[in-house]
Design an enzyme around this catalytic site. Structure first.
Site, mmCIF file in Angstrom:
data_model
loop_
_atom_site.group_PDB
_atom_site.id
_atom_site.type_symbol
_atom_site.label_atom_id
_atom_site.label_comp_id
_atom_site.label_asym_id
_atom_site.label_seq_id
_atom_site.Cartn_x
_atom_site.Cartn_y
_atom_site.Cartn_z
ATOM 1 N N HIS A 16 0.808 -1.226 0.000
ATOM 2 C CA HIS A 16 0.000 0.000 0.000
ATOM 3 C C HIS A 16 0.846 1.284 0.000
ATOM 4 C CE1 HIS A 16 -2.980 2.998 1.026
ATOM 5 N NE2 HIS A 16 -2.459 3.159 2.230
ATOM 6 N N HIS A 40 3.625 6.950 5.382
ATOM 7 C CA HIS A 40 2.438 7.691 5.815
ATOM 8 C C HIS A 40 1.584 6.982 6.864
ATOM 9 C CE1 HIS A 40 0.081 5.397 2.764
ATOM 10 N NE2 HIS A 40 -0.950 5.691 3.533
ATOM 11 N N GLU A 44 0.719 5.809 12.754
ATOM 12 C CA GLU A 44 -0.567 5.307 13.222
ATOM 13 C C GLU A 44 -0.561 3.799 13.457
ATOM 14 O OE1 GLU A 44 -3.788 6.730 10.874
ATOM 15 O OE2 GLU A 44 -5.262 6.253 12.425
ATOM 16 N N ASP A 45 0.110 3.054 12.604
ATOM 17 C CA ASP A 45 -0.059 1.588 12.629
ATOM 18 C C ASP A 45 1.123 0.797 13.174
ATOM 19 O OD1 ASP A 45 -2.473 2.124 11.484
ATOM 20 O OD2 ASP A 45 -1.881 1.575 9.446
ATOM 21 N N ASP A 107 -3.376 8.365 -1.162
ATOM 22 C CA ASP A 107 -3.742 7.295 -0.228
ATOM 23 C C ASP A 107 -5.173 6.830 -0.517
ATOM 24 O OD1 ASP A 107 -3.715 5.685 2.159
ATOM 25 O OD2 ASP A 107 -4.704 7.328 3.245
ATOM 26 N N ASP A 226 -19.734 14.837 -26.216
ATOM 27 C CA ASP A 226 -18.308 14.976 -25.899
ATOM 28 C C ASP A 226 -17.759 13.720 -25.231
ATOM 29 O OD1 ASP A 226 -20.019 15.506 -23.883
ATOM 30 O OD2 ASP A 226 -19.131 17.401 -23.277
HETATM 31 MN MN MN Z 1 -2.811 4.609 3.911
#
Ligand code: MN
Length: 311
Positions: A16, A40, A44-45, A107, A226
């Site tokens: 990811h 990123h 958090e993880d 993300d 279009d």
């Molecule tokens: Mn993410």
């Protein structure tokens, strides 16, 4: 840091952040942004701290990662339009560096690309939030490739019947449309030669979501002219108007369809001339005329700043 963690699809979690970094490389973002994209989800993880990121990667990267982490904690519950606008404003105001927002968009784009691994309720909730918050922010920043892909993915999960109806109609009419495009491209190229103007002609199929919006306004599919807009890209503004004049001399413009976004740019700084003309080949046809500079802005919006190292 993510070792042992898995995505819902079962692949290693690292897939990811790598995919997010790749999206940002394609958009042309700078090195700090790409590094921050790889990191990123780390704060958090995982066990890694801001201090460690700061020591290893420096103050810019850590502040980008912290900005993304802060945005991830925002809770978008509301479905009311005016509240969605408030949320979008808050989202923008919470980042003192616009690169944080661009990482967050990348993300979300990768999460939308892999949304099939979520359960149906999760798919609908995330797609609705993307349509309410993220796609409009991408539009406001002028990053049209991200906006277009996000909206098409949302359509597929929120209104699958409409999505597959459009997909089938588009594929049924593809061959004749391509023939039309080839004819008109050739004529436009000849026109440039006659005018002695340096330029290129290209076309890109319209996104499904913008076809969907027109269908919802009550336009039958057959009257959406279009599906592919042809673009003439030239060196300067004077040439744009010269080409427009030649087009309107050769083909009859459809009333009410001419737009001058060069004199009056859109709020996200988009510039182009748009016109729809009747040709000898039957169906009316949309043509957009712009300079190379305007084309970069139309494709990359604010991200063009990094991609083309503008001042
Ligand atoms: Mn993410």
């Amino acid at each position: 840091a993510h070792q042992g963690q898995k995505r819902q699809s079962g692949v290693d979690y690292l897939v990811h952040p790598k995919a997010v970094a790749e999206i940002l490389i394609d958009l042309g973002l700078d090195c700090d942004t790409v590094v921050a994209a790889l990191l990123h989800d780390v704060i958090e993880d995982t066990e890694v701290t801001s201090e460690e990121i700061s020591q290893t990667f420096g103050s810019v990267v850590v502040s980008l990662v912290q900005g993304v982490t802060k945005l991830s904690k925002l809770n978008f519950k509301s479905r009311l339009e005016e509240q969605a606008e408030n949320l979008r404003r808050m989202f923008m105001a919470m980042s003192n560096d616009i690169r944080v927002i661009i990482i967050k968009l990348a993300d979300r784009l990768h999460n939308m690309r892999t949304l099939s691994y979520k359960d149906e309720e999760g798919q609908k909730r995330i797609a609705q939030e993307t349509l309410d918050i993220y796609a409009p922010i991408a539009a406001r920043l002028g990053i049209s490739s991200v906006k277009g892909e996000l909206e098409d993915l949302c359509l597929r999960y929120l209104y699958p019947d409409d999505y597959y109806y459009i997909a089938e109609k588009v594929s049924q009419t593809r061959v004749e449309r391509q023939e039309l495009v080839n004819h008109i491209s050739k004529e436009l190229q000849d026109m440039l030669k006659e005018l002695g103007i340096e330029g290129e002609v290209n076309g890109r199929p319209k996104h499904f979501y913008s076809i969907y919006r027109k269908l919802k306004k009550g336009k039958p599919f057959e009257q959406i002219y279009d599906l592919i807009a042809l673009r003439v890209i030239v060196d300067n503004v004077k040439d744009c108007y010269a080409v427009l004049g030649a087009i309107h001399t050769k083909w009859k413009p459809l009333p009410g369809r001419f737009k001058d976004y060069i004199s009056v740019p859109k709020a996200n700084m988009y510039q182009s001339l748009h016109t729809t003309v009747l040709t000898a080949y039957g169906a009316p046809f949309e043509i957009q005329i712009r300079t190379h500079e305007m084309h970069k802005m139309a494709e990359y919006g604010i991200a063009a700043h990094w991609k083309y190292k503008q001042g």
